[in-house]
Scaffold this motif. Structure first.
Motif, short mmCIF file in Angstrom:
data_model
loop_
_atom_site.label_atom_id
_atom_site.label_comp_id
_atom_site.label_asym_id
_atom_site.label_seq_id
_atom_site.Cartn_x
_atom_site.Cartn_y
_atom_site.Cartn_z
N ALA A 83 3.41 -31.19 31.66
CA ALA A 83 4.66 -30.56 32.06
C ALA A 83 5.84 -31.53 32.14
CB ALA A 83 4.48 -29.85 33.40
N SER A 84 5.59 -32.82 32.28
CA SER A 84 6.68 -33.80 32.39
C SER A 84 6.97 -34.52 31.08
CB SER A 84 6.33 -34.84 33.45
OG SER A 84 5.21 -35.61 33.02
N LEU A 85 6.19 -34.24 30.05
CA LEU A 85 6.26 -35.05 28.83
C LEU A 85 7.16 -34.45 27.75
CD1 LEU A 85 2.47 -35.96 28.56
CD2 LEU A 85 4.31 -37.24 29.67
N GLU A 86 8.13 -35.22 27.30
CA GLU A 86 9.00 -34.77 26.23
C GLU A 86 8.22 -34.56 24.93
OE1 GLU A 86 12.55 -37.10 25.74
OE2 GLU A 86 13.05 -36.92 27.86
N THR A 87 7.18 -35.36 24.69
CA THR A 87 6.39 -35.19 23.47
C THR A 87 5.73 -33.82 23.43
OG1 THR A 87 4.50 -36.26 24.55
CG2 THR A 87 5.85 -37.64 23.12
N VAL A 88 5.36 -33.30 24.58
CA VAL A 88 4.69 -32.01 24.67
C VAL A 88 5.70 -30.85 24.66
CG1 VAL A 88 3.21 -30.56 26.13
CG2 VAL A 88 2.69 -32.99 25.85
N THR A 89 6.85 -31.04 25.28
CA THR A 89 7.80 -29.95 25.46
C THR A 89 8.92 -29.91 24.41
OG1 THR A 89 9.13 -31.27 27.00
CG2 THR A 89 7.39 -29.89 27.96
N THR A 90 8.86 -30.77 23.43
CA THR A 90 9.92 -30.86 22.42
C THR A 90 10.32 -29.52 21.85
OG1 THR A 90 9.22 -33.09 21.81
CG2 THR A 90 10.57 -31.90 20.20
N TYR A 91 9.35 -28.69 21.46
CA TYR A 91 9.64 -27.42 20.78
C TYR A 91 9.57 -26.21 21.71
CZ TYR A 91 8.77 -30.62 16.97
OH TYR A 91 8.80 -31.71 16.13
N LEU A 92 9.50 -26.47 23.01
CA LEU A 92 9.39 -25.39 23.97
C LEU A 92 10.77 -24.99 24.49
CD1 LEU A 92 6.23 -26.55 25.94
CD2 LEU A 92 6.38 -25.07 23.94
N THR A 93 10.81 -23.87 25.22
CA THR A 93 12.09 -23.34 25.71
C THR A 93 12.41 -23.82 27.12
OG1 THR A 93 10.98 -21.35 26.51
CG2 THR A 93 11.91 -21.27 24.28
N TRP A 94 11.54 -24.61 27.72
CA TRP A 94 11.80 -25.15 29.05
C TRP A 94 11.76 -26.68 29.00
CZ3 TRP A 94 7.47 -27.80 30.72
CH2 TRP A 94 6.23 -27.40 30.19
N LYS A 95 12.57 -27.27 29.87
CA LYS A 95 12.70 -28.73 29.92
C LYS A 95 11.49 -29.35 30.63
CE LYS A 95 17.09 -29.10 28.53
NZ LYS A 95 17.24 -29.37 27.13
N PRO A 96 11.19 -30.62 30.32
CA PRO A 96 10.13 -31.32 31.06
C PRO A 96 10.46 -31.32 32.55
CG PRO A 96 10.89 -32.65 29.20
CD PRO A 96 11.82 -31.48 29.31
N HIS A 97 9.42 -31.20 33.36
CA HIS A 97 9.63 -31.21 34.81
C HIS A 97 10.05 -32.62 35.25
CE1 HIS A 97 6.67 -27.61 35.44
NE2 HIS A 97 7.62 -27.36 34.55
#
Length: 185
Positions: free
Chosen positions: A32-46
């Motif tokens: 949830a805190s990782l930019e690598t994981v959330t790059t293509y998601l609609t919510w920002k890293p925690h």
């Protein structure tokens, strides 16, 4: 649809269950805190584990609803939360759900997300009695599309500039599967 809510599920290597506050550490650190994981998601890293706890608390309230589906993906070998799979949208009139998912980058390319999606597809088609399941991904994230393909979903098209993610406006690739085709798998 015959809604069941977020019930416990299991696959060969994974458990699927409701989020607990104790999941916040692994959820925050693993994905949830990782930019690598959330790059293509609609919510920002925690930005903090506190935000992760607040989101889990919101989900826990929603678990009362039979039409709410939000599973923690737990790796059996170490009981660690490695991701999430959930219904991000539904349409009762056509008996359809849209599945979204996120997985720790430490566990990419091991077949875990495909295993998770296959188990959730089985649950929705066989237990909830949906007629259609769909999932979508940014055109810039073809790995997510490979998960959908391996799980039996069929590419249906591209929505031009159909999503706003952490990389900005991008095309959205749509995959779907209807019950009659699921039965042929």
């Amino acid at each position: 649809m015959n809604h069941k809510g977020t019930v416990n599920l299991e696959s060969e290597r994974l458990l699927f269950r409701r989020f607990e506050l104790e999941d916040s550490k692994h959820m925050y650190e693993n994905w949830a805190s990782l930019e690598t994981v959330t790059t293509y998601l609609t919510w920002k890293p925690h930005p903090s584990e506190l935000e992760t706890k607040e989101i889990i608390t919101l989900w826990q309230r929603e678990y009362r609803r039979k039409d709410f589906y939000q599973w923690a993906i737990i790796l059996k070998e170490n009981n660690e939360n490695i991701g999430v799979i959930s219904v991000v949208d539904s349409n009762e009139s056509i008996s359809s759900v849209t599945i979204g998912y996120c997985l720790s980058d430490l566990y990419w390319n091991h077949g875990y997300m495909t295993e998770a999606l296959e188990r959730v597809l089985e649950f929705f088609f066989e237990e909830v009695d949906v007629n259609r399941v769909e999932s979508k991904h940014s055109i810039h994230n073809p790995a997510s599309g490979r998960v959908m393909q391996k799980s039996g979903l069929i590419k249906e098209g591209v929505l031009k500039q159909g999503d706003m993610s952490n990389i900005g406006l991008s095309d959205l690739v749509v995959y779907g599967l209807v019950k009659e085709d699921y039965k042929k798998l």
